[in-house]
Scaffold this motif. Structure first.
Motif, PDB file in Angstrom:
ATOM      1  N   LEU A  64      86.031  19.537  35.978  1.00 50.12           N
ATOM      2  CA  LEU A  64      85.370  20.840  35.820  1.00 50.12           C
ATOM      3  C   LEU A  64      86.291  21.904  35.249  1.00 50.12           C
ATOM      4  N   LEU A  65      87.583  21.843  35.595  1.00 51.40           N
ATOM      5  CA  LEU A  65      88.518  22.831  35.043  1.00 51.40           C
ATOM      6  C   LEU A  65      88.676  22.635  33.535  1.00 51.40           C
ATOM      7  N   ASP A  66      88.708  21.378  33.085  1.00 49.64           N
ATOM      8  CA  ASP A  66      88.777  21.112  31.640  1.00 49.64           C
ATOM      9  C   ASP A  66      87.487  21.558  30.957  1.00 49.64           C
ATOM     10  N   PHE A  67      86.363  21.300  31.634  1.00 53.69           N
ATOM     11  CA  PHE A  67      85.063  21.724  31.118  1.00 53.69           C
ATOM     12  C   PHE A  67      85.014  23.240  30.921  1.00 53.69           C
ATOM     13  N   VAL A  68      85.498  23.993  31.920  1.00 54.13           N
ATOM     14  CA  VAL A  68      85.496  25.455  31.829  1.00 54.13           C
ATOM     15  C   VAL A  68      86.402  25.921  30.692  1.00 54.13           C
ATOM     16  N   LYS A  69      87.533  25.263  30.502  1.00 56.70           N
ATOM     17  CA  LYS A  69      88.457  25.616  29.420  1.00 56.70           C
ATOM     18  C   LYS A  69      87.792  25.434  28.057  1.00 56.70           C
ATOM     19  N   ILE A  70      87.099  24.308  27.880  1.00 55.35           N
ATOM     20  CA  ILE A  70      86.406  24.062  26.604  1.00 55.35           C
ATOM     21  C   ILE A  70      85.285  25.069  26.401  1.00 55.35           C
ATOM     22  N   LEU A  71      84.542  25.369  27.460  1.00 56.90           N
ATOM     23  CA  LEU A  71      83.462  26.352  27.369  1.00 56.90           C
ATOM     24  C   LEU A  71      84.011  27.714  26.940  1.00 56.90           C
ATOM     25  N   GLN A  72      85.139  28.112  27.522  1.00 59.58           N
ATOM     26  CA  GLN A  72      85.776  29.380  27.149  1.00 59.58           C
ATOM     27  C   GLN A  72      86.091  29.406  25.658  1.00 59.58           C
ATOM     28  N   GLU A  73      86.692  28.345  25.179  1.00 52.56           N
ATOM     29  CA  GLU A  73      87.082  28.271  23.767  1.00 52.56           C
ATOM     30  C   GLU A  73      85.871  28.412  22.847  1.00 52.56           C
ATOM     31  N   GLU A  74      84.784  27.738  23.220  1.00 44.40           N
ATOM     32  CA  GLU A  74      83.606  27.746  22.362  1.00 44.40           C
ATOM     33  C   GLU A  74      82.840  29.060  22.429  1.00 44.40           C
ATOM     34  N   LEU A  75      82.867  29.723  23.575  1.00 45.43           N
ATOM     35  CA  LEU A  75      82.220  31.038  23.690  1.00 45.43           C
ATOM     36  C   LEU A  75      82.957  32.070  22.854  1.00 45.43           C
ATOM     37  N   ILE A  76      84.279  31.959  22.785  1.00 48.41           N
ATOM     38  CA  ILE A  76      85.057  32.858  21.938  1.00 48.41           C
ATOM     39  C   ILE A  76      84.815  32.525  20.467  1.00 48.41           C
ATOM     40  N   ARG A  77      84.825  31.245  20.133  1.00 48.89           N
ATOM     41  CA  ARG A  77      84.602  30.804  18.750  1.00 48.89           C
ATOM     42  C   ARG A  77      83.254  31.309  18.223  1.00 48.89           C
ATOM     43  N   ALA A  78      82.213  31.270  19.095  1.00 50.13           N
ATOM     44  CA  ALA A  78      80.875  31.688  18.678  1.00 50.13           C
ATOM     45  C   ALA A  78      80.695  33.201  18.701  1.00 50.13           C
ATOM     46  N   GLY A  79      81.675  33.908  19.226  1.00 54.31           N
ATOM     47  CA  GLY A  79      81.560  35.360  19.299  1.00 54.31           C
ATOM     48  C   GLY A  79      80.725  35.852  20.456  1.00 54.31           C
ATOM     49  N   VAL A  80      80.467  34.970  21.431  1.00 56.58           N
ATOM     50  CA  VAL A  80      79.736  35.389  22.636  1.00 56.58           C
ATOM     51  C   VAL A  80      80.637  36.258  23.500  1.00 56.58           C
ATOM     52  N   LEU A  81      81.915  35.887  23.583  1.00 55.12           N
ATOM     53  CA  LEU A  81      82.913  36.651  24.340  1.00 55.12           C
ATOM     54  C   LEU A  81      84.075  36.999  23.426  1.00 55.12           C
TER      55      LEU A  81
END
Length: 361
Positions: free
Chosen positions: A284-301
């Motif tokens: 789950l910690l790796d999952f959250v890390k990937i989610l963070q990266e993709e939310l930044i990449r998409a401009g959500v965060l």
């Protein structure tokens, strides 16, 4: 034996749901001509606008596939009269039951919803399948229904195999899904109804369920709230991308278990169970890390978002399990298929959709 889906009438329950709507879209695009009847109660367990969005996507695709038909009925499968009317009027040859009250944690606080939809509703589907043969009718040639990886409970043996015993559910949701498998087996034995149960493993992707971790984490982070990571981050999940789930269902729909007569001159239940999972659990910690990266990449965060400030490691929740891990050997052997979309790619597509749906409209 593989049966073509082209020209068939297919009933899909839960058709406005995450898996149901994506299955409808795939069938319209790839199995034309096909006649699809969908039913969904459009309840407000989560944001109804997402369900309405899914229905609009179906209608948009249908506009360019004029040889196929799509009939949508707002109703609940726990209403026996509605179910019987659908079977009488449309005479489906394939039934895919995806209508269910989902979610482990919600089953702890609202068990009534699970008995109503998952037990009574599924019973109504089974009864309608049984009576579809009345009067010498051809009837339902294959019933495919959703089970869940939750049936494995706290099994220690991994990966989870359909050969494992699953007699110790840790949530009512899991108990209802195991009950579905038992009920289907009984009806397959008694009435020779070909049925296949599918144990899904943590399905995710664009326009998914907002109660799932990847979606709810995104909502909370965007609102500046704290996300809770259970079992202090020591959980693993076999995340399975929606397109892989749909492809697995489509292949299985075309291959009902064969009808056979046993030595006692009674039907051998034409019954099967398959896991559909990615066969690759992620921490789950790796999952959250990937989610963070993709939310930044998409401009959500924004790039400077302070994720550490918004994360909290907490104890395991009641009804949860530390790991889900699918053994997909049977799926590979019988259908030559194994889910393959990696988590990074899947979460990238989700983040892009989230941006478009919530921020760019």
């Amino acid at each position: 034996m593989k049966n073509s889906l082209k020209g068939q009438t297919i009933l899909i329950t839960g058709a406005a749901g995450f898996i149901g709507s994506n299955l409808v879209l795939a069938l319209l695009k790839d199995e034309e001509p096909v006649n699809i009847v969908g039913i969904d109660n459009m309840n407000d367990y989560y944001d109804v606008s997402i369900k309405e969005y899914r229905i609009k996507q179906i209608e948009s695709v249908l506009a360019s596939h004029s040889e196929s038909t799509w009939t949508f009925i707002t109703g609940t499968i726990s209403d026996k009269e509605i179910v019987q009317k659908i079977f009488t009027e449309y005479k489906p040859s394939v039934v895919v039951n995806l209508a269910a009250q989902a979610g482990v944690r919600y089953s702890i606080i609202n068990p009534d919803a699970y008995i109503d939809s998952n037990i009574i509703g599924f019973y109504n589907i089974l009864e309608a399948c049984r009576h579809s043969y009345d009067g010498g009718e051809t009837g339902v040639q294959h019933l495919v229904y959703a089970s869940s990886s939750s049936v494995y409970g706290s099994n220690k043996k991994i990966p989870y195999s359909t050969e494992d015993k699953v007699d110790n559910p840790v949530s009512l949701y899991a108990a209802t899904k195991k009950s579905n498998e038992l009920m289907a087996h009984a009806y397959s034995k008694l009435y020779n109804i070909p049925s296949t149960g599918l144990r899904f493993f943590t399905v995710y992707g664009p326009a998914g369920r907002p109660d799932m971790a990847y979606f709810s984490f995104t909502n909370k982070l965007l609102a500046g709230e704290t996300i809770q990571i259970f079992n202090y981050g020591n959980c693993k999940r076999d995340f399975t991308y929606i397109d892989d789930i749909v492809e697995g269902i489509r292949r299985i729909m075309q291959s009902p278990p064969q009808k056979k007569i046993g030595e006692d001159e009674l039907p051998v239940p034409p019954y099967a169970i398959y896991n559909i999972g990615n066969n690759k659990p992620e921490n789950l910690l790796d999952f959250v890390k990937i989610l963070q990266e993709e939310l930044i990449r998409a401009g959500v965060l924004p790039e400077e978002y302070n994720f550490e400030k918004h994360k909290k490691l907490v104890a395991m929740q009641p009804g949860d399990v530390p790991i889900t891990y699918a053994d997909t050997t049977a799926l590979e052997n019988d259908f030559g298929f194994k889910p393959s979309t990696n988590l990074q790619e899947g979460l990238r597509r989700f983040a892009q959709w989230y941006r478009e749906f919530y921020m760019d409209r």
